[in-house]
Design a protein around this motif. Structure first.
Motif, mmCIF file in Angstrom:
data_model
loop_
_atom_site.group_PDB
_atom_site.id
_atom_site.type_symbol
_atom_site.label_atom_id
_atom_site.label_comp_id
_atom_site.label_asym_id
_atom_site.label_seq_id
_atom_site.Cartn_x
_atom_site.Cartn_y
_atom_site.Cartn_z
ATOM 1 N N LYS A 145 0.803 -1.231 0.000
ATOM 2 C CA LYS A 145 0.000 0.000 0.000
ATOM 3 C C LYS A 145 0.830 1.272 0.000
ATOM 4 N N GLY A 188 -10.164 -3.618 -2.894
ATOM 5 C CA GLY A 188 -10.049 -3.917 -4.317
ATOM 6 C C GLY A 188 -9.102 -3.013 -5.091
ATOM 7 N N THR A 189 -8.385 -2.114 -4.416
ATOM 8 C CA THR A 189 -7.496 -1.213 -5.169
ATOM 9 C C THR A 189 -6.394 -1.986 -5.886
ATOM 10 N N THR A 237 1.260 -9.562 -0.502
ATOM 11 C CA THR A 237 0.936 -8.146 -0.345
ATOM 12 C C THR A 237 1.503 -7.521 0.924
#
Ligand SMILES: *Cc1c(COP(=O)(O)O)cnc(C)c1O
Length: 316
Positions: free
Chosen positions: A51, A179-180, A301
């Motif tokens: 992120k 969902g980005t 992630t």
């Protein structure tokens, strides 16, 4: 909306600020998965999750006048760390609203980055309401974790790196919360790897994005998963619009399957993944007929496993 050209601009903005992360394949994992699995190591980002690419992109694109007001957002985990980290780099005031039951270690991770933590609300929805109130009182600009185009463009840079590293992937499997990440993957694959299926994965215990994608309208669902990052209780408009017709498939895995994949990451890929970071591999293992013999990238992630998660890895 967000276009491939926005992702390319984001990559220029991130150059020299964030590393290109490794993409490794592990024979021991491949043997278990019966597929060629490439692990994209976003767990080695400075805040331990992908992120931060979005956070940096947002701050880099923001005019100085807007930065001066400071940013306000809500999160239990990696979105908070991403925005706090980017704000620190750009010397911008940052306020994070976290639900009252947020663990001490998650609060500390944000506070050490210089952000102000406001504890309020039983869940993320209530934390969002408080963040909106803080902004309404004139104390900064609101950042939606799901509906902010710069965040989507920024996280898309990870997929440019994936497709540059391996040109003939059959599929890329992306863990989904808001969902980005998956929306960005679809944008980038559409241009750089049109033959590569973008496949989303969520926990059966928090299927809001899945149900939103299936039904074509943003819905709310209980988020009962223990997997942070996937514990999102509603569909977000922007990523849902981008994912519509662009994901080849959207799979669900159980929290137990995620723990099994997390353990495999640790034992066969010497990688500490948080649950969300192992969800892509969990989907590959849970759906052998879909992936057997194929070349598939899974995005690790994040690596911010809580002490509870780490304890659960060794106790089975
Ligand atoms: C936020 C997060 C996700 C989900 O990403 P979205 O862009 O919200 O779908 C997955 N894994 C980790 C580690 C995360 O922090």
């Amino acid at each position: 909306m967000v276009a491939f050209s926005d992702v390319v601009s984001a990559r220029d903005a991130l150059a020299g600020r964030l590393p290109v992360t490794p993409l490794w394949t592990y024979p021991a994992v491949n043997e278990v998965a019966d597929a060629t699995v490439y692990v994209k190591h976003e767990n080695v980002q400075p805040v331990g999750a992908f992120k931060v690419r979005g956070g940096f992109t947002l701050l880099a694109a923001m005019p100085e006048s807007r930065r001066r007001g400071g940013l306000v957002t809500w999160s239990t985990g990696n979105h908070a760390q991403s925005i706090a980290y980017a704000c620190r780099e750009f010397d911008v005031r940052c306020t994070i609203v976290m639900p009252v039951l947020t663990s001490e270690e998650k609060m500390r991770a944000v506070r050490v980055l210089g952000a102000t933590v406001v504890l309020d609300g039983a869940d993320l929805g209530a934390a969002q309401a408080r963040a909106e109130q803080i902004v309404a009182e004139g104390n900064g600009h609101l950042v939606s974790p799901g509906d902010t185009p710069e965040l989507v463009a920024g996280v898309g840079t990870a997929y440019m790196e994936v497709f540059e590293a391996v040109s003939d992937l059959d599929a890329v499997v992306v863990p989904i919360g808001s969902g980005t990440g998956a929306a960005a993957a679809a944008i980038v694959a559409g241009v750089m790897a049109p033959g590569c299926d973008v496949i989303g994965v969520q926990s059966t215990a928090a299927p809001a994005a899945y149900e939103s994608w299936r039904s074509g309208t943003c819905v709310r669902r209980p988020a009962r998963t223990v997997v942070d990052g996937l514990a999102v209780g509603r569909g977000y408009e922007l990523p849902q619009r981008l994912m519509k017709g662009a994901l080849a498939d959207f799979l669900l895995v159980t929290d137990d399957q995620i723990v099994t994949a997390q353990r495999l990451m640790a034992t066969h890929a010497h990688t500490l993944a948080e649950g969300a970071g192992a969800a892509g591999l969990a989907a590959v293992l849970a759906h052998p007929d879909t992936f057997r013999g194929r070349r598939v990238a899974v995005v690790c992630t994040g690596g911010n496993a809580s002490s509870r998660e780490i304890a659960a890895l060794v106790s089975a």
